[in-house]
Write a protein that holds these residues in place. Structure first.
Motif, PDB file in Angstrom:
ATOM      1  N   ASN A 166       0.813  -1.221   0.000  1.00 15.72           N
ATOM      2  CA  ASN A 166       0.000   0.000   0.000  1.00 15.72           C
ATOM      3  C   ASN A 166       0.845   1.270   0.000  1.00 15.72           C
ATOM      4  O   ASN A 166       0.342   2.359   0.283  1.00 15.72           O
ATOM      5  N   ILE A 167       2.134   1.128  -0.300  1.00 20.11           N
ATOM      6  CA  ILE A 167       3.028   2.283  -0.348  1.00 20.11           C
ATOM      7  C   ILE A 167       3.248   2.678  -1.803  1.00 20.11           C
ATOM      8  O   ILE A 167       3.482   1.814  -2.652  1.00 20.11           O
ATOM      9  N   GLY A 168       3.173   3.970  -2.079  1.00 15.95           N
ATOM     10  CA  GLY A 168       3.396   4.461  -3.428  1.00 15.95           C
ATOM     11  C   GLY A 168       4.861   4.394  -3.790  1.00 15.95           C
ATOM     12  O   GLY A 168       5.377   3.361  -4.229  1.00 15.95           O
ATOM     13  N   PHE A 169       5.556   5.509  -3.607  1.00 14.15           N
ATOM     14  CA  PHE A 169       6.998   5.570  -3.866  1.00 14.15           C
ATOM     15  C   PHE A 169       7.724   5.462  -2.524  1.00 14.15           C
ATOM     16  O   PHE A 169       7.672   6.386  -1.703  1.00 14.15           O
ATOM     17  N   ILE A 170       8.416   4.366  -2.322  1.00 13.34           N
ATOM     18  CA  ILE A 170       8.989   4.049  -1.018  1.00 13.34           C
ATOM     19  C   ILE A 170       9.994   5.089  -0.534  1.00 13.34           C
ATOM     20  O   ILE A 170      10.164   5.302   0.667  1.00 13.34           O
ATOM     21  N   LEU A 171      10.672   5.788  -1.455  1.00 19.72           N
ATOM     22  CA  LEU A 171      11.692   6.759  -1.045  1.00 19.72           C
ATOM     23  C   LEU A 171      11.166   8.186  -0.951  1.00 19.72           C
ATOM     24  O   LEU A 171      11.922   9.110  -0.652  1.00 19.72           O
ATOM     25  N   GLU A 172       9.876   8.373  -1.213  1.00 12.95           N
ATOM     26  CA  GLU A 172       9.264   9.695  -0.996  1.00 12.95           C
ATOM     27  C   GLU A 172       9.529  10.128   0.444  1.00 12.95           C
ATOM     28  O   GLU A 172       9.449   9.318   1.377  1.00 12.95           O
ATOM     29  N   GLY A 173       9.858  11.410   0.632  1.00 14.27           N
ATOM     30  CA  GLY A 173      10.130  11.921   1.964  1.00 14.27           C
ATOM     31  C   GLY A 173      11.598  11.962   2.319  1.00 14.27           C
ATOM     32  O   GLY A 173      12.007  12.718   3.209  1.00 14.27           O
ATOM     33  N   PHE A 174      12.398  11.136   1.631  1.00  8.76           N
ATOM     34  CA  PHE A 174      13.824  11.025   1.958  1.00  8.76           C
ATOM     35  C   PHE A 174      14.708  11.609   0.861  1.00  8.76           C
ATOM     36  O   PHE A 174      15.922  11.450   0.876  1.00  8.76           O
ATOM     37  N   LEU A 175      14.078  12.312  -0.083  1.00  4.06           N
ATOM     38  CA  LEU A 175      14.777  12.975  -1.187  1.00  4.06           C
ATOM     39  C   LEU A 175      15.019  14.412  -0.758  1.00  4.06           C
ATOM     40  O   LEU A 175      14.184  15.281  -0.977  1.00  4.06           O
ATOM     41  N   PHE A 176      16.154  14.654  -0.154  1.00  7.37           N
ATOM     42  CA  PHE A 176      16.337  15.919   0.569  1.00  7.37           C
ATOM     43  C   PHE A 176      16.292  17.129  -0.359  1.00  7.37           C
ATOM     44  O   PHE A 176      16.985  17.166  -1.381  1.00  7.37           O
ATOM     45  N   PRO A 177      15.456  18.116  -0.015  1.00  2.68           N
ATOM     46  CA  PRO A 177      15.364  19.332  -0.835  1.00  2.68           C
ATOM     47  C   PRO A 177      16.596  20.217  -0.660  1.00  2.68           C
ATOM     48  O   PRO A 177      16.949  20.595   0.452  1.00  2.68           O
ATOM     49  N   ALA A 178      17.229  20.528  -1.772  1.00  2.00           N
ATOM     50  CA  ALA A 178      18.448  21.351  -1.753  1.00  2.00           C
ATOM     51  C   ALA A 178      18.743  21.784  -3.182  1.00  2.00           C
ATOM     52  O   ALA A 178      18.014  21.446  -4.109  1.00  2.00           O
ATOM     53  N   THR A 179      19.816  22.551  -3.344  1.00  2.62           N
ATOM     54  CA  THR A 179      20.298  22.925  -4.675  1.00  2.62           C
ATOM     55  C   THR A 179      21.461  22.006  -5.024  1.00  2.62           C
ATOM     56  O   THR A 179      22.445  21.928  -4.301  1.00  2.62           O
ATOM     57  N   TYR A 180      21.318  21.300  -6.145  1.00  3.66           N
ATOM     58  CA  TYR A 180      22.287  20.279  -6.528  1.00  3.66           C
ATOM     59  C   TYR A 180      23.028  20.680  -7.800  1.00  3.66           C
ATOM     60  O   TYR A 180      22.432  21.231  -8.724  1.00  3.66           O
ATOM     61  N   ASP A 181      24.311  20.359  -7.839  1.00  7.23           N
ATOM     62  CA  ASP A 181      25.109  20.505  -9.053  1.00  7.23           C
ATOM     63  C   ASP A 181      25.134  19.154  -9.754  1.00  7.23           C
ATOM     64  O   ASP A 181      25.924  18.264  -9.405  1.00  7.23           O
ATOM     65  N   TRP A 182      24.253  19.013 -10.730  1.00 10.02           N
ATOM     66  CA  TRP A 182      24.121  17.769 -11.471  1.00 10.02           C
ATOM     67  C   TRP A 182      24.624  17.964 -12.896  1.00 10.02           C
ATOM     68  O   TRP A 182      25.320  18.922 -13.179  1.00 10.02           O
ATOM     69  N   ALA A 183      24.270  17.061 -13.767  1.00 12.03           N
ATOM     70  CA  ALA A 183      24.655  17.154 -15.170  1.00 12.03           C
ATOM     71  C   ALA A 183      23.521  16.609 -16.027  1.00 12.03           C
ATOM     72  O   ALA A 183      22.657  15.878 -15.536  1.00 12.03           O
ATOM     73  N   GLU A 184      23.527  16.984 -17.278  1.00 11.80           N
ATOM     74  CA  GLU A 184      22.535  16.441 -18.193  1.00 11.80           C
ATOM     75  C   GLU A 184      22.757  14.940 -18.374  1.00 11.80           C
ATOM     76  O   GLU A 184      23.879  14.460 -18.339  1.00 11.80           O
ATOM     77  N   ASN A 185      21.637  14.231 -18.543  1.00 17.01           N
ATOM     78  CA  ASN A 185      21.662  12.794 -18.871  1.00 17.01           C
ATOM     79  C   ASN A 185      22.400  11.946 -17.838  1.00 17.01           C
ATOM     80  O   ASN A 185      23.151  11.037 -18.182  1.00 17.01           O
ATOM     81  N   MET A 186      22.162  12.246 -16.571  1.00 13.74           N
ATOM     82  CA  MET A 186      22.635  11.358 -15.514  1.00 13.74           C
ATOM     83  C   MET A 186      21.702  10.154 -15.440  1.00 13.74           C
ATOM     84  O   MET A 186      20.596  10.167 -15.972  1.00 13.74           O
ATOM     85  N   THR A 187      22.132   9.123 -14.738  1.00 13.25           N
ATOM     86  CA  THR A 187      21.204   8.035 -14.456  1.00 13.25           C
ATOM     87  C   THR A 187      20.322   8.458 -13.283  1.00 13.25           C
ATOM     88  O   THR A 187      20.769   9.199 -12.391  1.00 13.25           O
ATOM     89  N   ALA A 188      19.099   7.995 -13.291  1.00 15.21           N
ATOM     90  CA  ALA A 188      18.182   8.336 -12.196  1.00 15.21           C
ATOM     91  C   ALA A 188      18.721   7.820 -10.868  1.00 15.21           C
ATOM     92  O   ALA A 188      18.523   8.450  -9.821  1.00 15.21           O
ATOM     93  N   PHE A 189      19.413   6.680 -10.907  1.00 15.94           N
ATOM     94  CA  PHE A 189      20.014   6.137  -9.682  1.00 15.94           C
ATOM     95  C   PHE A 189      21.000   7.133  -9.076  1.00 15.94           C
ATOM     96  O   PHE A 189      21.007   7.356  -7.856  1.00 15.94           O
ATOM     97  N   GLU A 190      21.842   7.738  -9.911  1.00 15.73           N
ATOM     98  CA  GLU A 190      22.821   8.713  -9.412  1.00 15.73           C
ATOM     99  C   GLU A 190      22.125   9.893  -8.751  1.00 15.73           C
ATOM    100  O   GLU A 190      22.556  10.381  -7.695  1.00 15.73           O
TER     101      GLU A 190
END
Length: 342
Positions: A166-190
């Motif tokens: 009965n759980i939707g997305f198990i990691l919802e809530g633990f995706l810390f809100p912040a400003t991230y330095d990412w890159a285009e076309n990363m893997t979702a896992f990263e």
């Protein structure tokens, strides 16, 4: 040794040096101009740095050039102001330096740096939309990456609910809100791992002590924080709202928070079952929803931990976004008459 023998040896050495220079020069020129080696295999060169030194080393490692110093000297002469682009390039050792330089202007898969702000109160759906708009990863890949704990190595994940039907997305809530330095076309896992790492770095003893003292799991605590995050406008209101919700839980009363309806409906619209919808909608589920409904910042977590000891059981915000709290149903109805709220 006779002079004639020494002379012969000297001549042989000189010829060897000359031949080495000639062969070396020919090899370098073939490398610069490109070869016709039919056995040369295509390879994927992944450039994570825009510094010429690092690019040259990566090209040499992948066999695209025979010497990183010669490549750098050639580039300094022909393209002194060249700007490298992070990304993945499909290349071949037959390519000339001119072809390589042109190729490096157009990555097959770009990994240009991207700065992405994930505000407090963004849920999985908001984050997925933001990531796709910024070219970081696809929404569908992100949804998949936040639907499992098995790919990640944080110890606190071991205490997550084992029954997740009965759980939707198990990691919802633990995706810390912040400003991230990412890159285009990363893997979702990263991406998800970065956000979990940010949460992990802020998981302090105050949180764990509060959970232990109040017989709550970390998952339940973050679920409670997520409702407070969605209901509150300020930290002061968050503390009092936390007090109301905790009092209701202690009284075995339903939380009845409207914000859980909107999240439950998002889950239903996405494709989750009616049972999942009911388990998140706090006018139907008996206590806390099955999981968090958004991602909270540290201020909300602190507000829940430091909530005042009150007997409040009701609250609402008026048309001016001012909160009012009541201990009884009668007081609650009187306040709603006094302060227009809809």
């Amino acid at each position: 040794m006779k002079k004639s023998a020494k002379l012969a040896i000297g001549i042989i050495i000189l010829l060897a040096v000359i031949l080495a220079i000639v062969f070396g020069y020919n090899a370098v020129m073939k490398d610069i101009n490109g070869t016709e080696n039919k056995n040369a295999e295509d390879c994927n060169v992944y450039l994570k740095s825009a510094e010429q030194y690092d690019v040259a080393a990566e090209l040499k490692k992948n066999g695209i050039v025979i010497d990183d110093s010669i490549w750098s000297l050639w580039m300094d002469k022909h393209y002194p102001d060249f700007e490298y682009i992070n990304g993945e390039y499909y290349m071949n050792a037959d390519m000339s330096y001119e072809e390589i330089a042109k190729k490096l202007q157009k990555p097959d898969i770009s990994h240009r740096p991207v700065t992405v702000a994930i505000p407090e109160g963004y849920n999985v759906f908001d984050i997925a939309k933001t990531l796709e708009e910024n070219g970081v990863c696809k929404k569908t890949d992100f949804y998949q990456a936040v639907s499992t704990t098995g790919d990640y190595t944080y110890g606190w994940l071991e205490d997550f609910p084992k029954d997740t039907k009965n759980i939707g997305f198990i990691l919802e809530g633990f995706l810390f809100p912040a400003t991230y330095d990412w890159a285009e076309n990363m893997t979702a896992f990263e991406v998800v791992d970065d956000m979990l790492h940010a949460f992990d770095s802020r998981l302090n003893s105050d949180i764990m002590d509060y959970c232990q003292k109040n017989n709550m799991s970390l998952y339940e605590f973050i679920t409670l924080c997520s409702i407070v995050q969605e209901e509150s406008f300020t930290i002061d209101s968050a503390e009092n709202i936390a007090s109301v919700l905790i009092n209701r839980l202690d009284n075995s009363s339903m939380l009845q928070c409207d914000v859980t309806y909107y999240y439950a409906k998002n889950l239903l619209d996405y494709g989750f079952s009616k049972e999942v919808y009911d388990s998140y909608y706090t006018y139907r589920c008996p206590a806390l929803p099955s999981g968090p409904i958004t991602n909270s910042g540290t201020e909300i977590m602190d507000a829940v931990i430091n909530h005042p000891d009150t007997d409040y059981l009701f609250f609402f915000s008026d048309l001016n976004k001012e909160f009012h709290f009541a201990s009884t149903g009668e007081e609650f109805e009187r306040l709603k008459q006094q302060y227009p709220w809809q």
